[in-house]
Design a protein around this motif. Structure first.
Motif, PDB file in Angstrom:
ATOM      1  N   PRO A  92       2.089  11.956  -8.422  1.00 36.68           N
ATOM      2  CA  PRO A  92       2.104  10.883  -7.419  1.00 36.68           C
ATOM      3  C   PRO A  92       3.346  10.975  -6.533  1.00 36.68           C
ATOM      4  O   PRO A  92       4.466  11.181  -7.016  1.00 36.68           O
ATOM      5  CB  PRO A  92       2.117   9.611  -8.274  1.00 36.68           C
ATOM      6  CG  PRO A  92       1.504  10.019  -9.579  1.00 36.68           C
ATOM      7  CD  PRO A  92       1.962  11.434  -9.796  1.00 36.68           C
ATOM      8  N   GLY A  93       3.139  10.823  -5.235  1.00 31.75           N
ATOM      9  CA  GLY A  93       4.230  11.008  -4.284  1.00 31.75           C
ATOM     10  C   GLY A  93       5.347  10.005  -4.404  1.00 31.75           C
ATOM     11  O   GLY A  93       6.481  10.286  -4.008  1.00 31.75           O
ATOM     12  N   ASP A  94       5.065   8.825  -4.974  1.00 32.74           N
ATOM     13  CA  ASP A  94       6.107   7.807  -5.079  1.00 32.74           C
ATOM     14  C   ASP A  94       6.904   7.927  -6.370  1.00 32.74           C
ATOM     15  O   ASP A  94       7.777   7.109  -6.636  1.00 32.74           O
ATOM     16  CB  ASP A  94       5.496   6.402  -4.971  1.00 32.74           C
ATOM     17  CG  ASP A  94       4.498   6.104  -6.087  1.00 32.74           C
ATOM     18  OD1 ASP A  94       4.098   7.047  -6.799  1.00 32.74           O
ATOM     19  OD2 ASP A  94       4.125   4.921  -6.237  1.00 32.74           O
ATOM     20  N   ARG A  95       6.622   8.956  -7.181  1.00 37.80           N
ATOM     21  CA  ARG A  95       7.301   9.077  -8.477  1.00 37.80           C
ATOM     22  C   ARG A  95       7.991  10.416  -8.675  1.00 37.80           C
ATOM     23  O   ARG A  95       8.569  10.649  -9.739  1.00 37.80           O
ATOM     24  CB  ARG A  95       6.288   8.868  -9.622  1.00 37.80           C
ATOM     25  CG  ARG A  95       5.551   7.550  -9.533  1.00 37.80           C
ATOM     26  CD  ARG A  95       4.411   7.429 -10.525  1.00 37.80           C
ATOM     27  NE  ARG A  95       3.444   6.437 -10.045  1.00 37.80           N
ATOM     28  CZ  ARG A  95       2.294   6.168 -10.625  1.00 37.80           C
ATOM     29  NH1 ARG A  95       1.953   6.804 -11.732  1.00 37.80           N
ATOM     30  NH2 ARG A  95       1.477   5.268 -10.114  1.00 37.80           N
ATOM     31  N   HIS A  96       7.921  11.308  -7.689  1.00 39.58           N
ATOM     32  CA  HIS A  96       8.430  12.663  -7.900  1.00 39.58           C
ATOM     33  C   HIS A  96       9.242  13.195  -6.727  1.00 39.58           C
ATOM     34  O   HIS A  96       8.975  12.874  -5.573  1.00 39.58           O
ATOM     35  CB  HIS A  96       7.262  13.644  -8.152  1.00 39.58           C
ATOM     36  CG  HIS A  96       6.562  13.421  -9.446  1.00 39.58           C
ATOM     37  ND1 HIS A  96       5.590  12.461  -9.602  1.00 39.58           N
ATOM     38  CD2 HIS A  96       6.691  14.018 -10.663  1.00 39.58           C
ATOM     39  CE1 HIS A  96       5.154  12.480 -10.845  1.00 39.58           C
ATOM     40  NE2 HIS A  96       5.800  13.415 -11.503  1.00 39.58           N
ATOM     41  N   LEU A  97      10.195  14.032  -7.078  1.00 44.41           N
ATOM     42  CA  LEU A  97      10.896  14.897  -6.129  1.00 44.41           C
ATOM     43  C   LEU A  97      10.700  16.316  -6.641  1.00 44.41           C
ATOM     44  O   LEU A  97      11.063  16.629  -7.786  1.00 44.41           O
ATOM     45  CB  LEU A  97      12.389  14.559  -6.080  1.00 44.41           C
ATOM     46  CG  LEU A  97      13.275  15.551  -5.313  1.00 44.41           C
ATOM     47  CD1 LEU A  97      12.931  15.531  -3.828  1.00 44.41           C
ATOM     48  CD2 LEU A  97      14.740  15.245  -5.532  1.00 44.41           C
TER      49      LEU A  97
ATOM     50  N   ASN B 240       0.820  -1.221   0.000  1.00 47.93           N
ATOM     51  CA  ASN B 240       0.000   0.000   0.000  1.00 47.93           C
ATOM     52  C   ASN B 240       0.845   1.258   0.000  1.00 47.93           C
ATOM     53  O   ASN B 240       0.422   2.293  -0.522  1.00 47.93           O
ATOM     54  CB  ASN B 240      -0.936   0.006   1.207  1.00 47.93           C
ATOM     55  CG  ASN B 240      -2.045  -1.031   1.104  1.00 47.93           C
ATOM     56  OD1 ASN B 240      -2.265  -1.610   0.049  1.00 47.93           O
ATOM     57  ND2 ASN B 240      -2.735  -1.280   2.205  1.00 47.93           N
ATOM     58  N   GLU B 241       2.032   1.186   0.601  1.00 50.74           N
ATOM     59  CA  GLU B 241       2.932   2.340   0.639  1.00 50.74           C
ATOM     60  C   GLU B 241       3.701   2.517  -0.666  1.00 50.74           C
ATOM     61  O   GLU B 241       4.398   3.511  -0.852  1.00 50.74           O
ATOM     62  CB  GLU B 241       3.927   2.200   1.793  1.00 50.74           C
ATOM     63  CG  GLU B 241       3.293   2.314   3.167  1.00 50.74           C
ATOM     64  CD  GLU B 241       4.291   2.094   4.294  1.00 50.74           C
ATOM     65  OE1 GLU B 241       5.487   1.868   4.003  1.00 50.74           O
ATOM     66  OE2 GLU B 241       3.881   2.152   5.467  1.00 50.74           O
ATOM     67  N   GLY B 242       3.596   1.542  -1.555  1.00 50.76           N
ATOM     68  CA  GLY B 242       4.312   1.630  -2.822  1.00 50.76           C
ATOM     69  C   GLY B 242       5.762   1.213  -2.741  1.00 50.76           C
ATOM     70  O   GLY B 242       6.516   1.405  -3.706  1.00 50.76           O
TER      71      GLY B 242
END
Length: 261
Positions: free
Chosen positions: A239-244, A58-60
């Motif tokens: 999406p938070g898991d794909r970006h800085l 769920n957290e990726g």
């Protein structure tokens, strides 16, 4: 176990595995221990281990590839720089700014573009000085890297401003929408950036193929003419898991002078 605090045992197992991933002990693409070995190592039931694994999914951080097992997700983040909007357009007219930059980095970008006429969402209407019964032109993009949807980029324009222009066409604008606006007498000279972090809407999750538990950053940009007229609102969903997200700031000249005194 590295975590002995209060809380459900499955959560503490997830904490322990997460720490091993974040430390690099379990690197990208690594296979996690089997459910059977984890039940033995932690002295718990298989159902408890599955709960712990689901937390990480769920957290990726982890992907499930049954029947092979669970693996550490390989994530190559996109560095998202809002200030890039103001740089010169790319040399290749067939590529927009985002795609040109990713080609330079050795990645394979692609995008879909659609144009719609609709009434604006409340947040867009307020920033463009419109009512929710007015009509806007929406240029809707989904941007992909290596076949994975990375972000959406939806631009909203007052219909009366852009009607009949290239902005109405569902194709890339080689010289950029900002240049088209300038040609229409509505050159953007400054913008206000807002970043809001939240969970995705169902539509956003569908367009971006976002898994459970992954938050998004909404980067909203309102562009203004020199006389303060709002002419464009852009809603970027990241999406938070794909970006800085990286902002570059320049100290004003007055501040530099004051520091020397």
């Amino acid at each position: 176990m590295t975590s002995r605090g209060a809380g459900p045992i499955y959560q503490r197992i997830a904490d322990d595995l997460r720490a091993r991933i974040q430390s690099g002990e379990l690197g990208a693409g690594a296979k996690l221990p089997t459910e059977q070995s984890l039940t033995t190592d932690y002295g718990v039931t298989r159902a408890t281990v599955r709960q712990a694994m689901q937390v990480l999914v769920n957290e990726g951080l982890v992907v499930s590839e049954r029947p092979r097992g669970h693996f550490v997700r390989q994530i190559e983040r996109l560095t998202y720089r809002p200030q890039k909007e103001w740089r010169e357009r790319p040399l290749h007219r067939e590529l927009d700014q985002f795609m040109d930059e990713q080609v330079e980095l050795g990645r394979k970008p692609s995008q879909t573009i659609a144009v719609e006429l609709a009434t604006p969402p409340a947040d867009v209407a307020a920033r463009l000085g419109l009512t929710e019964t007015d009509t806007v032109v929406i240029r809707k993009r989904v941007r992909y890297l290596d076949g994975t949807p990375f972000n959406t980029n939806d631009s909203y324009f007052p219909l009366e401003l852009v009607q009949g222009s290239e902005i109405m066409h569902p194709a890339d604008i080689g010289r950029g929408a900002n240049v088209v606006l300038a040609e229409l007498g509505a050159e953007q000279t400054h913008a206000v950036d807002e970043i809001e972090v939240r969970m995705p809407t169902p539509d956003e999750a569908s367009r971006l193929e976002i898994g459970l538990g992954v938050p998004v950053a909404l980067h909203r940009v309102t562009g203004y003419t020199d006389d303060g007229r709002p002419v464009r609102v852009v809603r970027n969903v990241l999406p938070g898991d794909r970006h800085l997200i990286a902002f570059e700031r320049t100290r004003p000249a007055k501040a530099e002078k004051d520091s020397e005194q």
